[in-house]
Design a protein around this motif. Sequence first.
Motif, PDB file in Angstrom:
ATOM      1  N   UNK A   1      50.179  54.761  42.434  1.00 36.35           N
ATOM      2  CA  UNK A   1      48.798  54.482  42.956  1.00 36.35           C
ATOM      3  C   UNK A   1      47.405  53.708  42.357  1.00 36.35           C
ATOM      4  N   UNK A   2      47.299  54.634  41.513  1.00 32.25           N
ATOM      5  CA  UNK A   2      45.781  54.510  40.955  1.00 32.25           C
ATOM      6  C   UNK A   2      46.105  53.201  41.135  1.00 32.25           C
ATOM      7  N   UNK A   3      46.844  52.433  39.518  1.00 31.08           N
ATOM      8  CA  UNK A   3      47.086  50.876  39.737  1.00 31.08           C
ATOM      9  C   UNK A   3      47.174  49.832  40.772  1.00 31.08           C
ATOM     10  N   UNK A   4      47.591  50.667  41.610  1.00 33.91           N
ATOM     11  CA  UNK A   4      47.951  49.777  42.411  1.00 33.91           C
ATOM     12  C   UNK A   4      46.476  48.852  43.424  1.00 33.91           C
ATOM     13  N   UNK A   5      45.848  50.145  43.518  1.00 33.14           N
ATOM     14  CA  UNK A   5      44.289  50.563  44.338  1.00 33.14           C
ATOM     15  C   UNK A   5      43.740  49.273  43.358  1.00 33.14           C
ATOM     16  N   UNK A   6      43.297  49.494  42.292  1.00 38.99           N
ATOM     17  CA  UNK A   6      42.470  49.710  41.537  1.00 38.99           C
ATOM     18  C   UNK A   6      42.656  47.739  41.121  1.00 38.99           C
ATOM     19  N   UNK A   7      44.205  47.190  41.306  1.00 35.86           N
ATOM     20  CA  UNK A   7      44.463  46.026  41.918  1.00 35.86           C
ATOM     21  C   UNK A   7      43.898  45.228  42.226  1.00 35.86           C
ATOM     22  N   UNK A   8      44.365  45.685  43.532  1.00 32.33           N
ATOM     23  CA  UNK A   8      43.787  45.386  44.918  1.00 32.33           C
ATOM     24  C   UNK A   8      42.555  44.814  45.068  1.00 32.33           C
ATOM     25  N   UNK A   9      41.491  45.968  44.824  1.00 34.14           N
ATOM     26  CA  UNK A   9      39.873  46.241  44.814  1.00 34.14           C
ATOM     27  C   UNK A   9      40.058  45.011  43.548  1.00 34.14           C
ATOM     28  N   UNK A  10      40.309  44.727  42.248  1.00 39.03           N
ATOM     29  CA  UNK A  10      39.959  43.408  42.013  1.00 39.03           C
ATOM     30  C   UNK A  10      39.916  41.742  42.175  1.00 39.03           C
ATOM     31  N   UNK A  11      41.481  42.310  42.598  1.00 36.93           N
ATOM     32  CA  UNK A  11      41.709  40.440  43.247  1.00 36.93           C
ATOM     33  C   UNK A  11      40.891  40.785  44.646  1.00 36.93           C
ATOM     34  N   UNK A  12      40.486  41.388  45.589  1.00 42.77           N
ATOM     35  CA  UNK A  12      39.703  41.103  46.649  1.00 42.77           C
ATOM     36  C   UNK A  12      37.813  40.653  46.327  1.00 42.77           C
ATOM     37  N   UNK A  13      37.797  41.575  45.003  1.00 42.20           N
ATOM     38  CA  UNK A  13      36.120  41.098  44.709  1.00 42.20           C
ATOM     39  C   UNK A  13      36.019  40.097  44.547  1.00 42.20           C
ATOM     40  N   UNK A  14      37.506  39.323  43.729  1.00 43.56           N
ATOM     41  CA  UNK A  14      36.696  37.828  43.088  1.00 43.56           C
ATOM     42  C   UNK A  14      37.044  36.630  44.033  1.00 43.56           C
ATOM     43  N   UNK A  15      36.269  36.070  43.545  1.00 42.45           N
ATOM     44  CA  UNK A  15      36.147  34.911  45.447  1.00 42.45           C
ATOM     45  C   UNK A  15      36.286  33.500  43.667  1.00 42.45           C
ATOM     46  N   UNK A  16      37.388  32.743  44.256  1.00 45.81           N
ATOM     47  CA  UNK A  16      38.212  32.000  43.277  1.00 45.81           C
ATOM     48  C   UNK A  16      37.150  30.190  43.634  1.00 45.81           C
ATOM     49  N   UNK A  17      36.391  29.656  42.854  1.00 49.19           N
ATOM     50  CA  UNK A  17      36.049  28.624  43.457  1.00 49.19           C
ATOM     51  C   UNK A  17      35.711  28.138  41.843  1.00 49.19           C
ATOM     52  N   UNK A  18      35.365  26.914  42.014  1.00 51.86           N
ATOM     53  CA  UNK A  18      35.493  26.055  41.037  1.00 51.86           C
ATOM     54  C   UNK A  18      34.410  24.594  40.729  1.00 51.86           C
ATOM     55  N   UNK A  19      32.758  25.583  41.306  1.00 50.01           N
ATOM     56  CA  UNK A  19      31.508  25.713  41.339  1.00 50.01           C
ATOM     57  C   UNK A  19      30.928  25.571  39.990  1.00 50.01           C
ATOM     58  N   UNK A  20      29.969  25.557  39.882  1.00 53.80           N
ATOM     59  CA  UNK A  20      29.032  25.021  38.308  1.00 53.80           C
ATOM     60  C   UNK A  20      27.863  26.590  38.769  1.00 53.80           C
ATOM     61  N   UNK A  21      28.111  27.737  37.863  1.00 58.09           N
ATOM     62  CA  UNK A  21      26.982  28.629  38.437  1.00 58.09           C
ATOM     63  C   UNK A  21      25.740  27.763  38.807  1.00 58.09           C
TER      64      UNK A  21
END
Length: 138
Positions: free
Chosen positions: A23-43
């Motif tokens: 359960x802990x691993x599942x929560x960490x995985x879900x949280x990290x996936x939701x916090x990542x925004x995939x974009x291909x832009x420059x900073x």
Amino acid sequence: MKIRLPENNKPRIEMLPLIDVVFLLLVVFIYTMLSMVVHKGMPVSLPESSAVKPEKNTVLSVTINKDNLIFINKEPVDMEHLTHILKQKAKKEKKPDPDVLLFADKSISYQYLFKVLDRIRMAGLNQISLQADPEDQN
């Protein structure tokens, strides 16, 4: 007198601690996936907005940095070739009208931003999303 020896029990895996770890691993995985925004832009230093929603289903990314340099998916492009290259990249995509994320530094001029927007529209791309950073709620 008869002495009873303890029975030899088979070793077993306790399920409760295992469920907790899974359960802990599942929560960490879900949280990290939701916090990542995939974009291909420059900073770039984006403007702030209180109504920002991260876009994740995009195909093309156009970035304008503080020096008015333009990038398409981290590849530098000059203003004259922007429309042509966007048309080429849009043809390669599976979607007929791919989404475009526009990352513009907050220090560029309004006029320059509209020149880039016009070039994107001239390429036949109408699904344009201007990007911003979330505003601090202090």
